[in-house]
Design an enzyme around this catalytic site. Structure first.
Site, mmCIF file in Angstrom:
data_model
loop_
_atom_site.group_PDB
_atom_site.id
_atom_site.type_symbol
_atom_site.label_atom_id
_atom_site.label_comp_id
_atom_site.label_asym_id
_atom_site.label_seq_id
_atom_site.Cartn_x
_atom_site.Cartn_y
_atom_site.Cartn_z
ATOM 1 N N GLY A 262 0.766 -1.243 0.000
ATOM 2 C CA GLY A 262 0.000 0.000 0.000
ATOM 3 C C GLY A 262 0.792 1.285 0.000
ATOM 4 O O GLY A 262 0.208 2.370 -0.094
ATOM 5 N N PRO A 302 4.671 -5.092 -0.654
ATOM 6 C CA PRO A 302 4.511 -3.943 -1.539
ATOM 7 C C PRO A 302 4.483 -4.352 -3.002
ATOM 8 O O PRO A 302 5.142 -5.313 -3.395
ATOM 9 C CB PRO A 302 5.756 -3.106 -1.246
ATOM 10 C CG PRO A 302 6.777 -4.110 -0.806
ATOM 11 C CD PRO A 302 6.011 -5.192 -0.072
ATOM 12 N N ARG A 340 -5.971 3.546 -15.307
ATOM 13 C CA ARG A 340 -6.010 4.197 -13.992
ATOM 14 C C ARG A 340 -6.630 5.595 -14.006
ATOM 15 O O ARG A 340 -7.381 5.937 -13.105
ATOM 16 C CB ARG A 340 -4.619 4.230 -13.346
ATOM 17 C CG ARG A 340 -4.019 2.831 -13.157
ATOM 18 C CD ARG A 340 -2.814 2.820 -12.233
ATOM 19 N NE ARG A 340 -3.173 3.165 -10.876
ATOM 20 C CZ ARG A 340 -2.981 4.340 -10.319
ATOM 21 N NH1 ARG A 340 -2.412 5.320 -10.993
ATOM 22 N NH2 ARG A 340 -3.368 4.569 -9.089
ATOM 23 N N CYS A 371 -12.848 3.977 -28.583
ATOM 24 C CA CYS A 371 -14.094 4.601 -29.019
ATOM 25 C C CYS A 371 -14.935 5.077 -27.861
ATOM 26 O O CYS A 371 -16.072 4.642 -27.696
ATOM 27 C CB CYS A 371 -14.881 3.611 -29.857
ATOM 28 S SG CYS A 371 -14.016 3.246 -31.363
HETATM 29 N N1 LLP Z 1 -1.391 -6.967 -0.572
HETATM 30 C C1 LLP Z 1 -2.708 -7.068 -0.787
HETATM 31 C C2 LLP Z 1 -3.485 -8.023 -0.003
HETATM 32 C C3 LLP Z 1 -3.315 -6.266 -1.757
HETATM 33 O O1 LLP Z 1 -4.629 -6.357 -1.959
HETATM 34 C C4 LLP Z 1 -2.527 -5.363 -2.502
HETATM 35 C C5 LLP Z 1 -3.135 -4.519 -3.529
HETATM 36 C C6 LLP Z 1 -1.141 -5.301 -2.247
HETATM 37 C C7 LLP Z 1 -0.612 -6.124 -1.265
HETATM 38 C C8 LLP Z 1 -0.227 -4.387 -2.994
HETATM 39 O O2 LLP Z 1 -0.561 -3.059 -2.807
HETATM 40 P P1 LLP Z 1 0.406 -1.909 -3.366
HETATM 41 O O3 LLP Z 1 1.689 -1.944 -2.569
HETATM 42 O O4 LLP Z 1 0.642 -2.187 -4.780
HETATM 43 O O5 LLP Z 1 -0.371 -0.667 -3.127
HETATM 44 N N2 LLP Z 1 -5.453 -1.135 -9.157
HETATM 45 C C9 LLP Z 1 -5.228 -0.152 -8.112
HETATM 46 C C10 LLP Z 1 -4.520 -0.755 -6.930
HETATM 47 C C11 LLP Z 1 -5.236 -1.952 -6.365
HETATM 48 C C12 LLP Z 1 -4.479 -2.567 -5.230
HETATM 49 C C13 LLP Z 1 -5.044 -3.898 -4.881
HETATM 50 N N3 LLP Z 1 -4.358 -4.574 -3.836
HETATM 51 C C14 LLP Z 1 -4.425 1.019 -8.684
HETATM 52 O O6 LLP Z 1 -4.108 1.000 -9.849
HETATM 53 O O7 LLP Z 1 -4.163 1.980 -7.986
#
Ligand code: LLP
Length: 442
Positions: A262, A302, A340, A371
């Site tokens: 996150g 991450p 996004r 389109c």
């Molecule tokens: N762990 C779990 C359980 C998750 O659900 C996620 C992301 C991560 C780790 C990794 O999170 P990160 O470090 O990448 O923030 N499509 C969206 C983001 C969706 C994230 C879903 N889960 C975007 O493009 O912003």
């Protein structure tokens, strides 16, 4: 250390609080090895102009040095078991790179699990997620023997009770919702009580789940897992999460605690971010302050913070149209390679590869070739005055959730992906062809 990304210049606000500016593109948004020359940008020692000629556009370019450096930061600050969240960007080369740099790989579906296994990653380095794991997915995870399966709900516990056995033991974490409201887009917020993921601590469900899992023979519960959301800038949310988790497991004698992923990244000038290392230090400090036994493995997963800044997308401009209100500049990709902006209103910047130092006084709406009117990559992109049809335009910080969420809308083939490093490029995912698109016709 905070990376100061703000600078003076004409600017406009974006929905997510960042700004775009007419100043030359900021090097801090580019991959670590980026070199700007008068008429080109090099990444990993390779010319972007040359890459576009050799491999065509749109093209995803990833700097291998940046990828490895971010993985190493995560592996260095967290304990063994820290994982790369493969949903942010997955291909065989990426999965292998993450493992080479000391990370596990987190998968959330059978498809991700399959690709990671095909890539040659040892199952003992794989962590399996999912809020609705299909029986066939659980079956495969048990058969290959994944490092951890993260249990999400009571129905899954019921299935595990039937499927785990002496010949098929399982190591687990249990996913809990700590009740932390992260400051991020509602679609990617997950730590709050009202969520489809995990067991609520506040309601007692998480405690009940732990008791139920302890009753399953040959299943070892190592600890708790939480993930409070994505693209989170303030470390306080993670510190609060850690405190709640440590308090919750105080009597449990678990040997692992995973804080999820996150960590946010800067997409546009003006945004300030925290490095993976600083994030890990803050999490560790919060865990120690809350009294976590130092022998407990502190892990994380991450995704974005590892791959986002390593990636740049190259597009060719094909059409420019001026209306009274603005100019539309159309490139040869769009919402199919980067959904996004459409999904979350996310802001990006753009630069003209052939003139990286030029001021960017030309405000255009950078659009794709799909389109629908909503196919916008950048609502207000700033580009040099002479950028126009035929120019090679790049959008930095597009390494996360671009290719992985890419679609074939309008039957547009997905771009190729190249890794660059040491002056050389290698294709890690070839460009999709019309034949690829036709292969599912029955
Ligand atoms: N762990 C779990 C359980 C998750 O659900 C996620 C992301 C991560 C780790 C990794 O999170 P990160 O470090 O990448 O923030 N499509 C969206 C983001 C969706 C994230 C879903 N889960 C975007 O493009 O912003």
């Amino acid at each position: 250390m905070l990376y100061p990304l703000s600078y003076e210049g004409a600017s406009a606000s974006l929905p997510d609080g960042g700004v775009v500016s007419s100043e030359p593109i900021l090097a801090a948004l580019l991959p670590d090895t980026a070199e700007l020359t008068e008429d080109d940008v090099l990444i990993g020692g390779v010319s972007l102009t040359r890459l576009a000629e050799d491999y065509g556009t749109p093209l995803f370019v990833y700097d291998e040095t940046t990828l490895r450096e971010r993985c190493a930061q995560a592996a260095g600050v967290f304990d063994d078991g820290v994982a790369f969240a493969s949903k942010s960007f997955l291909c065989g080369a990426m999965a292998r790179l993450a493992v080479e740099e000391g990370l596990c790989v987190d998968v959330a579906t059978g498809g991700e699990l399959d690709l990671v296994l095909r890539s040659g990653v040892d199952p003992s380095r794989i962590i399996m997620h999912g809020n609705n794991k299909l029986p066939s997915e659980i079956e495969r995870a048990l058969e290959v023997g994944v490092h951890r399966l993260v249990v999400d709900n009571f129905d899954e516990i019921g299935r595990l009770g039937e499927m785990v056995g002496e010949a098929r033991p399982l190591d687990c974490l249990v996913r809990v919702t700590p009740g932390v409201e992260a400051h991020t887009h509602e679609f990617v917020r997950t730590g709050q009580e009202d969520s489809k993921f995990g067991f609520s601590i506040a309601s007692g469900a998480a405690r009940d789940a732990i008791e139920a899992l302890r009753g399953i023979e040959h299943l070892t519960l190592h600890g708790v897992h939480a993930h409070i959301g994505s693209q989170i800038f303030d470390v306080e949310g993670f510190e609060e999460e850690v405190k709640i988790l440590v308090d919750f497991v105080r009597e449990d004698a678990f040997d692992e605690l995973c804080v999820g992923g996150g960590l946010g990244v800067a997409y546009v000038a003006g945004e300030e971010t925290t490095s993976l290392h600083e994030w890990g230090v803050a999490v560790r400090r919060a865990a120690a302050a809350a009294g976590l036994d130092p022998s407990v493995r502190l892990t994380a997963e991450p995704g974005r913070a590892i791959v986002a800044q390593a990636g740049v997308t190259l597009y060719r401009v094909g059409a420019v149209k001026a209306v009274t209100q603005r100019s539309y500049m159309a490139v040869d990709g769009g919402m199919s390679d980067n959904p996004r902006p459409v999904l979350y209103g996310s802001g990006y910047e753009a630069f003209d590869v052939a003139q990286p130092f030029a001021p960017r006084p030309q405000a255009v709406r950078l659009v794709g070739r799909h389109c629908e009117s909503g196919d916008v990559l950048i609502d207000e992109a700033w580009l040099p005055a002479s950028t126009g049809v035929g120019s090679l335009v790049a959008t930095p910080v597009t390494g996360a959730y671009g290719y992985s969420m890419a679609s074939n809308y309008n039957r547009v083939p997905r771009p190729a992906v190249v890794f660059v490093g040491g002056g050389a490029a290698r294709v890690v995912l070839r460009r999709e062809t019309f034949e690829d698109l036709a292969r599912l016709e029955a």
